[in-house]
Design a protein around this motif. Structure first.
Motif, PDB file in Angstrom:
ATOM      1  N   PHE A   1     -57.590   3.305  36.917  1.00  0.00           N
ATOM      2  CA  PHE A   1     -56.591   3.254  35.855  1.00  0.00           C
ATOM      3  C   PHE A   1     -57.281   2.663  34.636  1.00  0.00           C
ATOM      4  O   PHE A   1     -57.773   1.538  34.671  1.00  0.00           O
ATOM      5  CB  PHE A   1     -55.402   2.389  36.266  1.00  0.00           C
TER       6      PHE A   1
ATOM      7  N   LEU B   1     -50.952  -6.338  36.284  1.00  0.00           N
ATOM      8  CA  LEU B   1     -51.035  -5.046  36.958  1.00  0.00           C
ATOM      9  C   LEU B   1     -51.905  -5.138  38.203  1.00  0.00           C
ATOM     10  O   LEU B   1     -51.579  -4.555  39.248  1.00  0.00           O
ATOM     11  CB  LEU B   1     -51.592  -3.994  35.997  1.00  0.00           C
TER      12      LEU B   1
ATOM     13  N   HIS C   1     -51.127  -4.214  42.126  1.00  0.00           N
ATOM     14  CA  HIS C   1     -51.901  -3.156  42.784  1.00  0.00           C
ATOM     15  C   HIS C   1     -53.319  -3.673  43.042  1.00  0.00           C
ATOM     16  O   HIS C   1     -54.265  -3.326  42.324  1.00  0.00           O
ATOM     17  CB  HIS C   1     -51.947  -1.903  41.909  1.00  0.00           C
TER      18      HIS C   1
ATOM     19  N   LEU D   1     -56.402  -1.313  43.037  1.00  0.00           N
ATOM     20  CA  LEU D   1     -56.592  -0.449  41.882  1.00  0.00           C
ATOM     21  C   LEU D   1     -57.863  -0.826  41.125  1.00  0.00           C
ATOM     22  O   LEU D   1     -58.129  -2.007  40.867  1.00  0.00           O
ATOM     23  CB  LEU D   1     -55.384  -0.567  40.947  1.00  0.00           C
TER      24      LEU D   1
ATOM     25  N   THR E   1     -47.047   8.453  35.065  1.00  0.00           N
ATOM     26  CA  THR E   1     -47.117   8.095  36.469  1.00  0.00           C
ATOM     27  C   THR E   1     -46.431   6.751  36.723  1.00  0.00           C
ATOM     28  O   THR E   1     -46.058   6.037  35.784  1.00  0.00           O
ATOM     29  CB  THR E   1     -48.581   7.994  36.916  1.00  0.00           C
TER      30      THR E   1
ATOM     31  N   ASP F   1     -55.597   6.230  30.687  1.00  0.00           N
ATOM     32  CA  ASP F   1     -54.229   6.483  31.148  1.00  0.00           C
ATOM     33  C   ASP F   1     -53.205   6.004  30.134  1.00  0.00           C
ATOM     34  O   ASP F   1     -52.142   6.611  29.975  1.00  0.00           O
ATOM     35  CB  ASP F   1     -53.998   5.795  32.492  1.00  0.00           C
TER      36      ASP F   1
ATOM     37  N   ASP G   1     -45.554   0.882  35.470  1.00  0.00           N
ATOM     38  CA  ASP G   1     -45.796  -0.509  35.866  1.00  0.00           C
ATOM     39  C   ASP G   1     -46.522  -1.261  34.754  1.00  0.00           C
ATOM     40  O   ASP G   1     -46.201  -2.424  34.459  1.00  0.00           O
ATOM     41  CB  ASP G   1     -46.620  -0.564  37.157  1.00  0.00           C
TER      42      ASP G   1
ATOM     43  N   ILE H   1     -59.292  -1.048  37.819  1.00  0.00           N
ATOM     44  CA  ILE H   1     -58.837  -1.049  36.436  1.00  0.00           C
ATOM     45  C   ILE H   1     -60.046  -1.061  35.506  1.00  0.00           C
ATOM     46  O   ILE H   1     -60.924  -1.919  35.622  1.00  0.00           O
ATOM     47  CB  ILE H   1     -57.922  -2.253  36.156  1.00  0.00           C
TER      48      ILE H   1
ATOM     49  N   LEU I   1     -47.947   4.146  37.827  1.00  0.00           N
ATOM     50  CA  LEU I   1     -48.830   3.106  37.304  1.00  0.00           C
ATOM     51  C   LEU I   1     -48.628   2.916  35.803  1.00  0.00           C
ATOM     52  O   LEU I   1     -48.674   1.787  35.306  1.00  0.00           O
ATOM     53  CB  LEU I   1     -50.290   3.469  37.591  1.00  0.00           C
TER      54      LEU I   1
ATOM     55  N   GLN J   1     -58.556   4.598  43.503  1.00  0.00           N
ATOM     56  CA  GLN J   1     -57.830   5.067  42.330  1.00  0.00           C
ATOM     57  C   GLN J   1     -58.203   4.253  41.099  1.00  0.00           C
ATOM     58  O   GLN J   1     -58.251   3.026  41.139  1.00  0.00           O
ATOM     59  CB  GLN J   1     -56.322   4.977  42.563  1.00  0.00           C
TER      60      GLN J   1
END
Length: 291
Positions: A94, A111, A115, A118, A272, A140, A277, A120, A274, A92
């Motif tokens: 972000f 972040l 996660h 993730l 979302t 995002d 967060d 990023i 995320l 995923q």
């Protein structure tokens, strides 16, 4: 009625340039083909979108309304495709967009700690695309400098910071400890006056019609080059100016200028977990002394 998104893209390009030839070059299609597509769109809608003569191209009221509505529609379609493609990725992603001068590392680390798997990504933006990137799905979230058009966005104020004036080091104004609006009344602003309304209210060149044309400026670096050459002055957020220290320009406080507001924005149709967060850890973005 189903509207062809390709025709809408063609329409927006012509509407923004108000010139079929230049729009055709940008779109990499022949001008006659572009004209046929626009006529087909007008036939689909049953209204005229442009008034054309030998000298100019202008929008009709229907064209003005369609331009207002078409841009967010096209951005939403792009965002839908991008999110579908991202959903197929094994990890995923972000993406966090940010304006120059804003340090996002502390919030990114926070972040990432929440996660660990993730992916990023970071995306540097400018005044012209700081909100577009969330509307069309490239990012995002985006950390923006206000003001922005809030349509289609959720906006969370984060903090504010002073703005400063940048002049050439050999400018007599550079010898002052700080500047007032009166000091700048005779100076030439290398920006859109709408961006500095306090200066606009006192600027002599706006009152007597002597304002020189300001070239399109795409980056802070270009602004500073023009400032150093003696072409005029610019106004920057203090954090942005601190990233570009150079000996041939002087950075001066200007208490008469309103602070710059920094906010977090995201697509209101794509909120979302995320996003929430990241919003929660954005307090870490506040620099020392921020309001």
């Amino acid at each position: 009625m189903d509207v062809d998104l390709r025709k809408l893209r063609y329409f927006v390009e012509v509407a923004e340039q108000l010139h079929f030839g230049r729009a055709a070059q940008t779109l990499h299609i022949a001008q006659p083909a572009l004209s046929r597509q626009i006529r087909a769109l007008e036939d689909d809608l049953g209204v005229a979108l442009f008034i054309r003569d030998r000298r100019s191209t202008t929008l009709t009221p229907a064209g003005q309304q369609l331009l207002h509505d078409a841009k967010p529609l096209l951005a939403s379609a792009q965002a839908t495709v991008r999110r579908a493609l991202q959903a197929a990725l094994p990890t995923q992603q972000f993406t966090i967009a940010f304006m120059p001068g804003i340090t996002v590392t502390p919030a990114v680390k926070a972040l990432s700690a929440q996660h660990p798997q993730l992916d990023i990504r970071l995306l540097r933006t400018g005044w012209d695309n700081q909100t577009k990137v969330v509307l069309d799905g490239r990012a995002d979230v985006s950390i923006v400098r206000m003001p922005v058009d809030p349509r289609g966005l959720n906006v969370k104020p984060l903090f504010s910071e002073p703005r400063v004036v940048v002049v050439a080091d050999d400018n007599p104004l550079a010898r002052k400890d700080s500047l007032t609006l009166a000091d700048l009344a005779d100076a030439h602003l290398l920006q859109d006056p709408e961006a500095v309304p306090e200066w606009r209210a006192v600027a002599h060149e706006l009152r007597n019609g002597r304002r020189a044309q300001v070239p399109a400026i795409g980056s802070v670096e270009e602004k500073l080059e023009l400032v150093a050459s003696g072409a005029g002055f610019c106004v920057l957020p203090r954090s942005t100016a601190s990233f570009y220290t150079r000996p041939d320009v002087a950075v001066l406080p200007a208490p008469d200028l309103a602070d710059n507001q920094i906010s977090l924005v995201w697509n209101s149709s794509h909120e979302t977990g995320l996003v929430q967060d990241f919003s929660d850890v954005c307090y870490l973005l506040r620099p020392p002394g921020a309001n």
